[in-house]
Design a protein around this motif. Structure first.
Motif, PDB file in Angstrom:
ATOM      1  N   ALA A   1       0.863  -1.187   0.000  1.00 21.56           N
ATOM      2  CA  ALA A   1       0.000   0.000   0.000  1.00 21.56           C
ATOM      3  C   ALA A   1       0.895   1.232   0.000  1.00 21.56           C
ATOM      4  CB  ALA A   1      -0.910   0.004   1.229  1.00 21.56           C
ATOM      5  N   ALA A   2       0.495   2.248  -0.796  1.00 24.92           N
ATOM      6  CA  ALA A   2       1.307   3.463  -0.912  1.00 24.92           C
ATOM      7  C   ALA A   2       0.843   4.575   0.016  1.00 24.92           C
ATOM      8  CB  ALA A   2       1.288   3.960  -2.362  1.00 24.92           C
ATOM      9  N   THR A   3      -0.416   4.514   0.471  1.00 19.93           N
ATOM     10  CA  THR A   3      -0.974   5.574   1.306  1.00 19.93           C
ATOM     11  C   THR A   3      -1.685   4.973   2.514  1.00 19.93           C
ATOM     12  OG1 THR A   3      -3.132   5.587   0.202  1.00 19.93           O
ATOM     13  CG2 THR A   3      -1.381   6.947  -0.773  1.00 19.93           C
ATOM     14  N   ALA A   4      -2.038   5.864   3.458  1.00 20.54           N
ATOM     15  CA  ALA A   4      -2.773   5.432   4.643  1.00 20.54           C
ATOM     16  C   ALA A   4      -4.142   4.864   4.261  1.00 20.54           C
ATOM     17  CB  ALA A   4      -2.935   6.586   5.621  1.00 20.54           C
TER      18      ALA A   4
ATOM     19  N   TRP B   1       7.047   8.073   7.636  1.00 19.07           N
ATOM     20  CA  TRP B   1       6.909   9.379   6.998  1.00 19.07           C
ATOM     21  C   TRP B   1       5.645   9.441   6.142  1.00 19.07           C
ATOM     22  CZ3 TRP B   1       8.615  13.810   8.239  1.00 19.07           C
ATOM     23  CH2 TRP B   1       8.630  14.877   7.326  1.00 19.07           C
ATOM     24  N   LEU B   2       5.493   8.584   5.145  1.00 16.84           N
ATOM     25  CA  LEU B   2       4.326   8.502   4.260  1.00 16.84           C
ATOM     26  C   LEU B   2       3.988   9.851   3.625  1.00 16.84           C
ATOM     27  CD1 LEU B   2       1.675   6.089   5.882  1.00 16.84           C
ATOM     28  CD2 LEU B   2       3.241   5.674   3.984  1.00 16.84           C
ATOM     29  N   ARG B   3       4.863  10.324   2.761  1.00 14.08           N
ATOM     30  CA  ARG B   3       4.621  11.599   2.062  1.00 14.08           C
ATOM     31  C   ARG B   3       3.371  11.510   1.188  1.00 14.08           C
ATOM     32  NH1 ARG B   3       9.966  10.443   1.672  1.00 14.08           N
ATOM     33  NH2 ARG B   3      11.461  11.935   2.551  1.00 14.08           N
ATOM     34  N   GLY B   4       2.633  12.606   1.130  1.00 14.18           N
ATOM     35  CA  GLY B   4       1.464  12.695   0.260  1.00 14.18           C
ATOM     36  C   GLY B   4       0.289  11.840   0.695  1.00 14.18           C
ATOM     37  N   SER B   5       0.260  11.431   1.963  1.00 11.25           N
ATOM     38  CA  SER B   5      -0.827  10.587   2.462  1.00 11.25           C
ATOM     39  C   SER B   5      -1.727  11.391   3.396  1.00 11.25           C
ATOM     40  CB  SER B   5      -0.248   9.384   3.206  1.00 11.25           C
ATOM     41  OG  SER B   5      -1.267   8.528   3.657  1.00 11.25           O
ATOM     42  N   SER B   6      -2.952  10.932   3.591  1.00 12.95           N
ATOM     43  CA  SER B   6      -3.896  11.633   4.469  1.00 12.95           C
ATOM     44  C   SER B   6      -3.464  11.559   5.935  1.00 12.95           C
ATOM     45  CB  SER B   6      -5.293  11.037   4.311  1.00 12.95           C
ATOM     46  OG  SER B   6      -5.287   9.658   4.674  1.00 12.95           O
TER      47      SER B   6
ATOM     48  N   ASP C   1       0.149  10.614   8.502  1.00 13.80           N
ATOM     49  CA  ASP C   1       1.537  10.163   8.533  1.00 13.80           C
ATOM     50  C   ASP C   1       1.603   8.790   9.205  1.00 13.80           C
ATOM     51  OD1 ASP C   1       1.514  10.476  11.328  1.00 13.80           O
ATOM     52  OD2 ASP C   1       2.424  12.470  11.251  1.00 13.80           O
ATOM     53  N   GLY C   2       2.829   8.248   9.306  1.00 15.96           N
ATOM     54  CA  GLY C   2       2.975   6.894   9.823  1.00 15.96           C
ATOM     55  C   GLY C   2       2.493   6.729  11.252  1.00 15.96           C
ATOM     56  N   ILE C   3       2.759   7.748  12.110  1.00 13.65           N
ATOM     57  CA  ILE C   3       2.359   7.662  13.509  1.00 13.65           C
ATOM     58  C   ILE C   3       0.832   7.678  13.627  1.00 13.65           C
ATOM     59  CG2 ILE C   3       2.448   8.796  15.763  1.00 13.65           C
ATOM     60  CD1 ILE C   3       5.050   7.492  14.978  1.00 13.65           C
ATOM     61  N   GLU C   4       0.188   8.553  12.865  1.00 16.56           N
ATOM     62  CA  GLU C   4      -1.281   8.612  12.896  1.00 16.56           C
ATOM     63  C   GLU C   4      -1.891   7.310  12.382  1.00 16.56           C
ATOM     64  OE1 GLU C   4      -2.038  13.399  12.158  1.00 16.56           O
ATOM     65  OE2 GLU C   4      -1.621  12.073  10.447  1.00 16.56           O
ATOM     66  N   LEU C   5      -1.294   6.756  11.316  1.00 16.07           N
ATOM     67  CA  LEU C   5      -1.793   5.489  10.777  1.00 16.07           C
ATOM     68  C   LEU C   5      -1.579   4.353  11.770  1.00 16.07           C
ATOM     69  CD1 LEU C   5      -2.995   3.784   8.530  1.00 16.07           C
ATOM     70  CD2 LEU C   5      -0.731   3.674   7.463  1.00 16.07           C
ATOM     71  N   LEU C   6      -0.443   4.400  12.459  1.00 15.15           N
ATOM     72  CA  LEU C   6      -0.159   3.391  13.486  1.00 15.15           C
ATOM     73  C   LEU C   6      -1.243   3.399  14.558  1.00 15.15           C
ATOM     74  CD1 LEU C   6       1.719   1.338  14.925  1.00 15.15           C
ATOM     75  CD2 LEU C   6       2.951   3.288  15.884  1.00 15.15           C
ATOM     76  N   LYS C   7      -1.609   4.616  15.012  1.00 16.82           N
ATOM     77  CA  LYS C   7      -2.670   4.725  16.026  1.00 16.82           C
ATOM     78  C   LYS C   7      -3.998   4.190  15.500  1.00 16.82           C
ATOM     79  CE  LYS C   7      -0.706   8.833  18.298  1.00 16.82           C
ATOM     80  NZ  LYS C   7      -0.921  10.268  18.591  1.00 16.82           N
TER      81      LYS C   7
ATOM     82  N   ALA D   1       7.151   5.854  17.667  1.00 16.00           N
ATOM     83  CA  ALA D   1       6.285   4.795  17.145  1.00 16.00           C
ATOM     84  C   ALA D   1       6.311   3.569  18.059  1.00 16.00           C
ATOM     85  CB  ALA D   1       6.713   4.412  15.729  1.00 16.00           C
ATOM     86  N   ILE D   2       7.496   3.277  18.610  1.00  9.87           N
ATOM     87  CA  ILE D   2       7.605   2.151  19.556  1.00  9.87           C
ATOM     88  C   ILE D   2       6.715   2.410  20.767  1.00  9.87           C
ATOM     89  CG2 ILE D   2       9.154   0.879  21.088  1.00  9.87           C
ATOM     90  CD1 ILE D   2       9.687   0.267  18.189  1.00  9.87           C
ATOM     91  N   ALA D   3       6.708   3.675  21.201  1.00  6.64           N
ATOM     92  CA  ALA D   3       5.877   4.043  22.354  1.00  6.64           C
ATOM     93  C   ALA D   3       4.391   3.878  22.044  1.00  6.64           C
ATOM     94  CB  ALA D   3       6.173   5.479  22.779  1.00  6.64           C
ATOM     95  N   GLN D   4       4.024   3.999  20.768  1.00  6.20           N
ATOM     96  CA  GLN D   4       2.624   3.863  20.377  1.00  6.20           C
ATOM     97  C   GLN D   4       2.229   2.412  20.090  1.00  6.20           C
ATOM     98  OE1 GLN D   4       0.339   6.188  20.428  1.00  6.20           O
ATOM     99  NE2 GLN D   4       1.778   7.803  21.033  1.00  6.20           N
ATOM    100  N   GLY D   5       3.172   1.481  20.221  1.00  7.16           N
ATOM    101  CA  GLY D   5       2.809   0.069  20.073  1.00  7.16           C
ATOM    102  C   GLY D   5       3.519  -0.690  18.988  1.00  7.16           C
ATOM    103  N   ALA D   6       4.412  -0.018  18.215  1.00  8.55           N
ATOM    104  CA  ALA D   6       5.191  -0.759  17.226  1.00  8.55           C
ATOM    105  C   ALA D   6       6.141  -1.717  17.944  1.00  8.55           C
ATOM    106  CB  ALA D   6       5.979   0.206  16.340  1.00  8.55           C
TER     107      ALA D   6
END
Length: 465
Positions: free
Chosen positions: A32-35, A55-60, A62-68, A94-99
């Motif tokens: 997948a290229a985007t969130a 990072w996930l450039r150009g996505s709705s 970012d990686g941390i928000e998608l992780l949550k 990200a590790i703190a958020q559960g990665a």
């Protein structure tokens, strides 16, 4: 089958590189290229692991928000994050958020594979523990050496390497699920899930939800058994009890390996092998309109019939000793010896509950055995439901006391030989060898006593004419 890994990164080169490395090592991948693409893939089917760019450039998102967002949907999914040189602090967050871990770009293939193996180990152990819990009460193999059970084992082994569907028939308690598990363990799908669903135990209202899962507003609420069996085997027990509406949906899954969850309209694709079982006559069910004929032909690609225990009595010693050793181990005692009289009693029983009943009898006998007799199972230690059969149904010692010697002797011989013939499933040669007579002499004795043996091994006159 391979574990399913979702790779989420905005760079096509990274997605292709990671996918190639993992697939070369035997993993299955999706990208997948985007969130939004990642969440859509998540709703399509839960992956075993997610590799996520922080990072996930150009996505709705970012990686941390998608992780949550991912953890909000399913906290159990393991996630490894990709980080560049300039965003190590973000990876730590990200590790703190559960990665479960992070890997810095550019990375070595060996390190990536090591982290993936470590991250999926928990899932492997969870699946293995679930499989072990599900197998409690089931033997690992079809115990016995009769021609009938050897034929069943040979068929399972021959079919295991194919993807063919199988329909296992036989009365309750003969070991249909044991056969299905054995087929799975011999197949290329052995490392994936074996999921068992009993149609008889689910209400029609809950059946579809348990089998297909639940979706609401396009989001996965509950994964069904079909999704949990992805890459493995789905065992449909007592398939004759499946609701007609569900039968039609199963037919579609068999046709194109896709289905829609309850409350959803998206087609979810899965790779599942179907093994079904029934104790009922499906031809009669079809004639009565309770089972779809087209579904029957889809399920019945390879038919396997497991005969009742009473028709393969030569397997009883192997089974009895197998369960005696198993339950003795559970109770931390030495495996008891089963005396000749006790074994003869077990072999003479009709076993309406089949192997399941035999297993329960052996367990009960070991549990209730006096501590000073636990090392040997004698006939008098068996439950009355077994010994009453062995002692005969027409005569007993009290009734013979009033008979002349010749009549009493004939009555005893008739009962004794009837039990032995039943014990050896009507095999005259084995019966003669056991009782110490020539085969021809035994034939003459049976004729003199008015005993005839039917082709199925039963005795004429013992109540089923």
């Amino acid at each position: 089958m391979a574990l399913d890994i979702l790779i989420v990164d905005d760079e096509q080169d990274i997605r292709d590189l990671v996918s190639g490395v993992l697939e070369d090592d035997g993993y299955g991948t999706r990208t997948a290229a985007t969130a939004d693409d990642a969440l859509a893939a998540l709703d399509e089917r839960l992956p075993s692991l997610i590799l996520l760019d922080v990072w996930l450039r150009g996505s709705s998102m970012d990686g941390i928000e998608l992780l949550k967002a991912i953890k909000g949907r399913d906290p159990q999914i393991p996630i490894i994050v990709f980080s560049g040189h300039g965003n190590i602090d973000t990876a730590v967050a990200a590790i703190a958020q559960g990665a479960v871990d992070f890997i810095e770009k550019p990375f070595e293939a060996e390190k990536l594979l090591h982290l993936v193996a470590k991250a999926t180990e928990t899932e492997r152990l969870r699946a293995e523990n679930a499989s072990l819990r599900a197998r409690v009460g089931h033997a690992d193999e079809l115990t016995g050496s009769s021609a009938a059970i050897n034929t069943v084992r040979a068929t399972l082994k021959k079919v295991a390497g194919t993807g063919s569907r199988m329909l296992i028939t036989g009365p309750a308690g003969v070991g249909k699920e044991v056969a299905a598990r054995l087929l799975h363990s011999w197949s290329p799908r052995a490392e994936s899930s074996f999921v068992s669903v009993s149609a008889a135990r689910l209400s029609p209202e809950r059946f579809d939800e348990e089998l297909f899962g639940i979706e609401q507003d396009g989001k996965l609420i509950q994964a069904g058994m079909l999704e949990r069996a992805h890459g493995g085997t789905l065992f449909l027990d007592e398939v004759a009890d499946m609701p007609l509406t569900t039968q039609g949906k199963i037919l579609r899954v068999l046709t194109d390996q896709s289905f829609a969850r309850v409350g959803g309209d998206r087609h979810i694709r899965v790779d599942v092998r179907f093994v079904s079982a029934t104790a009922r006559d499906l031809s009669a069910e079809i004639a009565e309109g309770r089972f779809r004929e087209d579904l029957f032909y889809r399920l019945n690609v390879v038919p396997v019939e497991i005969p009742p225990l009473a028709s393969r009595r030569e397997d009883i010693p192997d089974l009895a000793n197998h369960y005696a050793a198993r339950f003795a181990s559970e109770h931390r005692i030495a495996p008891p010896y089963i005396s000749d009289d006790a074994m003869a009693a077990l072999q003479a029983c009709e076993w309406p509950g089949n192997v399941r009943q035999l297993r329960n009898i052996i367990e009960r006998t070991i549990i209730l055995a006096p501590s000073n007799r636990i090392h040997t199972i004698e006939a008098d230690m068996l439950p009355s439901e077994i010994t009453n059969t062995y002692e005969g149904t027409e005569h007993n010692v009290t009734s013979l006391m009033g008979a002349p010697l010749r009549e009493a002797r004939e009555a005893f011989e008739r009962e004794y030989l009837a039990v032995q013939i039943k014990r050896f499933s009507g095999n005259i040669s084995k019966t003669a060898a056991f009782v110490g007579m020539e085969r021809s002499a035994l034939h003459r004795k049976l004729k003199l006593l008015g005993i005839s043996v039917r082709k199925n091994g039963s005795i004429a006159g013992d109540g089923d004419e």
